[in-house]
Design a protein around this motif. Structure first.
Motif, PDB file in Angstrom:
ATOM      1  N   ARG A   1     -54.159  38.174 -80.766  1.00 44.35           N
ATOM      2  CA  ARG A   1     -53.083  37.183 -80.811  1.00 44.35           C
ATOM      3  C   ARG A   1     -53.621  35.779 -80.571  1.00 44.35           C
ATOM      4  O   ARG A   1     -54.634  35.599 -79.896  1.00 44.35           O
ATOM      5  CB  ARG A   1     -52.057  37.499 -79.723  1.00 44.35           C
ATOM      6  N   LEU A   2     -52.907  34.790 -81.099  1.00 45.54           N
ATOM      7  CA  LEU A   2     -53.212  33.395 -80.782  1.00 45.54           C
ATOM      8  C   LEU A   2     -52.849  33.155 -79.323  1.00 45.54           C
ATOM      9  O   LEU A   2     -51.903  33.760 -78.805  1.00 45.54           O
ATOM     10  CB  LEU A   2     -52.372  32.455 -81.654  1.00 45.54           C
ATOM     11  N   LYS A   3     -53.552  32.274 -78.667  1.00 43.20           N
ATOM     12  CA  LYS A   3     -53.193  31.903 -77.302  1.00 43.20           C
ATOM     13  C   LYS A   3     -51.780  31.333 -77.286  1.00 43.20           C
ATOM     14  O   LYS A   3     -51.421  30.548 -78.167  1.00 43.20           O
ATOM     15  CB  LYS A   3     -54.154  30.830 -76.781  1.00 43.20           C
ATOM     16  N   GLY A   4     -50.997  31.716 -76.303  1.00 43.72           N
ATOM     17  CA  GLY A   4     -49.636  31.177 -76.202  1.00 43.72           C
ATOM     18  C   GLY A   4     -48.621  31.985 -76.994  1.00 43.72           C
ATOM     19  O   GLY A   4     -47.441  31.635 -77.045  1.00 43.72           O
ATOM     20  N   VAL A   5     -49.077  33.049 -77.633  1.00 36.13           N
ATOM     21  CA  VAL A   5     -48.169  33.888 -78.417  1.00 36.13           C
ATOM     22  C   VAL A   5     -48.105  35.285 -77.790  1.00 36.13           C
ATOM     23  O   VAL A   5     -49.121  35.983 -77.715  1.00 36.13           O
ATOM     24  CB  VAL A   5     -48.629  34.007 -79.891  1.00 36.13           C
TER      25      VAL A   5
ATOM     26  N   GLN B   1     -41.382  30.741 -78.993  1.00 37.89           N
ATOM     27  CA  GLN B   1     -42.731  30.675 -79.580  1.00 37.89           C
ATOM     28  C   GLN B   1     -42.663  30.737 -81.096  1.00 37.89           C
ATOM     29  O   GLN B   1     -43.375  30.017 -81.805  1.00 37.89           O
ATOM     30  CB  GLN B   1     -43.594  31.829 -79.044  1.00 37.89           C
ATOM     31  N   TRP B   2     -41.818  31.594 -81.613  1.00 44.62           N
ATOM     32  CA  TRP B   2     -41.695  31.729 -83.074  1.00 44.62           C
ATOM     33  C   TRP B   2     -41.164  30.450 -83.710  1.00 44.62           C
ATOM     34  O   TRP B   2     -41.560  30.094 -84.820  1.00 44.62           O
ATOM     35  CB  TRP B   2     -40.802  32.931 -83.426  1.00 44.62           C
TER      36      TRP B   2
ATOM     37  N   VAL C   1     -51.005  36.010 -85.107  1.00 45.54           N
ATOM     38  CA  VAL C   1     -52.302  36.654 -84.918  1.00 45.54           C
ATOM     39  C   VAL C   1     -53.416  35.637 -85.235  1.00 45.54           C
ATOM     40  O   VAL C   1     -53.178  34.646 -85.916  1.00 45.54           O
ATOM     41  CB  VAL C   1     -52.490  37.932 -85.787  1.00 45.54           C
ATOM     42  N   LYS C   2     -54.622  35.929 -84.763  1.00 43.94           N
ATOM     43  CA  LYS C   2     -55.723  34.995 -84.899  1.00 43.94           C
ATOM     44  C   LYS C   2     -56.393  35.182 -86.260  1.00 43.94           C
ATOM     45  O   LYS C   2     -57.555  35.628 -86.337  1.00 43.94           O
ATOM     46  CB  LYS C   2     -56.734  35.225 -83.776  1.00 43.94           C
TER      47      LYS C   2
ATOM     48  N   ALA D   1     -51.054  23.772 -82.005  1.00 44.57           N
ATOM     49  CA  ALA D   1     -49.632  23.673 -81.663  1.00 44.57           C
ATOM     50  C   ALA D   1     -49.280  24.537 -80.454  1.00 44.57           C
ATOM     51  O   ALA D   1     -48.445  24.160 -79.631  1.00 44.57           O
ATOM     52  CB  ALA D   1     -48.779  24.080 -82.867  1.00 44.57           C
ATOM     53  N   MET D   2     -49.909  25.706 -80.351  1.00 48.18           N
ATOM     54  CA  MET D   2     -49.533  26.623 -79.278  1.00 48.18           C
ATOM     55  C   MET D   2     -50.260  26.335 -77.964  1.00 48.18           C
ATOM     56  O   MET D   2     -49.811  26.756 -76.911  1.00 48.18           O
ATOM     57  CB  MET D   2     -49.792  28.078 -79.695  1.00 48.18           C
ATOM     58  N   THR D   3     -51.376  25.645 -78.038  1.00 52.45           N
ATOM     59  CA  THR D   3     -52.140  25.442 -76.812  1.00 52.45           C
ATOM     60  C   THR D   3     -52.549  24.001 -76.594  1.00 52.45           C
ATOM     61  O   THR D   3     -53.007  23.631 -75.515  1.00 52.45           O
ATOM     62  CB  THR D   3     -53.451  26.257 -76.851  1.00 52.45           C
TER      63      THR D   3
END
Lengths: 339, 339
Positions: free
Chosen positions: A124-128, A162-163, A296-297, A334-336
């Motif tokens: 997963r991406l960080k923060g997800v 998050q989405w 996902v990464k 964007a997420m981190t």
């Protein structure tokens, strides 16, 4: 960020054997994408794929390569069967992305297995907390972006927030839409209407800096295009997606029946046929090809098992474009807040 | 059970002042229903209603009566405002049912207030934890019965089981459908697919004797008519209902635009217009008039605030017919085994 010149030319990995009809439509779609300039790695049984590729006279001159994967997850197996099946096409394809040898993975095979494989292989991406499936539906304003359409049947309010962030970044990066509007799917426009999940999610979304949160939207708003993005849990989103597709089929069936109901209407039908074909094309799900597993990464696209060559081609083109626009890097930021 | 001859002729109580447009469409619908033989009590401000009735030359000869209710719950008030507002039209109308002076109540006013008023005034049937709103949607097979479409945003598995039983009895009584099939709305046909709520509900439904439980149905099954009844929570059901109505509007807008897009299609449109009108009529929500609040101890119909006279008339006719077929008594038996 520096421009990754070489990797811009990375191929897209296609699970070329999964799906309802096996290799034929998948290889045909890959050939079409390759003719349009997209490099493709065909992942699956080497012998079958060579035989299939041999049907295209120009295949040797196209940017297509076969990567052997002797195993395949059948459409009737369990998603969890993906674990430990190292040689299964979907696992090999995801591995290519993980190793940096492919820009993205595209699968029309077992959706649950494809999702599990991407999640297990890419992480997963960080923060997800949970990846979601992001789909496009034709709407009054062009298309509307809906998520989650089925990855998560039971969700927490934080997932929805998050989405919203992921989808918002996605649209601004891939579709060049500045500050896309986000609606939270609920049962009333007023902030206080909804279920326990949406009421909490609403409060979270209201506080998010930089997010263009419109507020609640209702079922009728989805195709009206009230917002660019509609966020909901994977249970509701899956039902929305399948109802929207199913209703279009039923209504067009009625229109077709009506047009052949009398001599008069049959005569008229000949004259309006071309115009109505445009409407049907607008509703054709193969326009988008596949849905993105976002969070996902790595880039992972998952489509219908019944996808035709056009859907496969369009999915490969979309995957390539998303990679060119560095979607994963942009989502990471964007997420981190970090590249 | 003995036949209640006198009460067969009980009038239907109509909240004749609630709704987006006030008295005019409500009184017009009541006049039409009365002309079709249904007795109606018009509940609301006496002076306004007399003035409105005066517009119909034959009104004095019709089975219409006015019941004064000086207060009305506005469309922008809170549902809870219904408490303690004894003279509000919706409370007076429900009171008439409770006292046995009316066979049913029909309201196109504030939905939340109408629901609350019926629940508070009439109470619940034994064996029913929460009443649900039951609606009909046009489907490939005629119509599909969907519940809950909005009374309960958060539900327990047992509610879904109770609603399945209520709807099943309803269809067999009111529509003469023997052993109607019930589908549980979910995200996969397989028994093990769904969210926490539907997985538990599925197990309950499987065990219910006498229920024709089909199993899970998906979004695409709803309008296909895979089952006669689709059971879901009020959050999902409300979104389904509004999406289905909204999509029909968007698609017909596209068809309309397509038909006027060229001289050729315009010429053809003249020939197919009649045939397409039939399709539009099929989709017209005013055919059903209003939805039934099922599970309360009395007949309560709740419709759109924007209902036109035709919807009002049809709701009154349906309410009268449901009373004639002793729906409440039959539901009581079904839920408790006692008359």
């Amino acid at each position: 960020m520096t421009v990754p010149e070489v990797s811009d030319r990375l191929p897209v990995a296609l699970d070329a054997v999964g799906g309802d009809f096996g290799a034929p439509p998948l290889v045909e779609g890959a050939v079409q994408a390759a003719r349009a300039g997209v490099k493709v790695l065909l992942v699956g049984d080497r012998v079958r794929l060579h035989a299939e590729l041999g049907r295209y006279e120009d295949s040797a001159s196209l940017p297509l390569e076969i990567v052997d994967a002797p195993d395949v997850i059948g459409m009737d197996e369990h998603a969890s069967d993906v674990r430990g099946r190292r040689e299964a096409s979907i696992n090999v394809a995801n591995g290519l992305v993980k190793e940096g040898r492919a820009s993205a993975v595209v699968s029309m095979g077992h959706s649950g297995a494809s999702m599990a494989s991407s999640l297990l292989t890419l992480g997963r991406l960080k923060g997800v907390d949970r990846p979601a499936i992001l789909a496009h539906l034709p709407s009054k304003t062009g298309f509307v972006t809906l998520l989650d359409v089925g990855a998560n049947a039971d969700v927490k309010p934080a997932y929805l927030a998050q989405w919203a962030q992921l989808a918002s970044t996605y649209l601004s990066v891939v579709e060049d839409k500045a500050s896309p509007s986000v609606g939270l799917l609920s049962i009333g426009e007023e902030d206080h209407k909804g279920n326990a999940l949406t009421l909490e999610a609403h409060a979270l979304l209201r506080q998010m800096p930089g997010l263009n949160f419109h507020g609640n939207v209702e079922g009728r708003d989805i195709l009206k295009g009230t917002t660019d993005i509609v966020v909901t849990d994977g249970f509701t989103g899956n039902i929305v997606l399948k109802l929207a597709e199913g209703e279009a089929k039923v209504l067009f069936g009625w229109v077709r029946d009506a047009l052949s109901s009398s001599l008069l209407s049959k005569a008229g039908a000949l004259l309006v046929r071309g115009a109505l074909r445009g409407v049907a094309a607008r509703l054709d799900p193969s326009t988008y090809g596949a849905s993105l597993l976002i969070g996902v990464k790595g880039l992972s696209y998952i489509g219908h098992g019944s996808a035709d060559a056009r859907a496969v081609k369009n999915a490969l083109l979309r995957a390539d474009r998303a990679y060119q626009s560095r979607l994963i890097e942009r989502l990471t930021v964007a997420m981190t807040g970090q590249a």
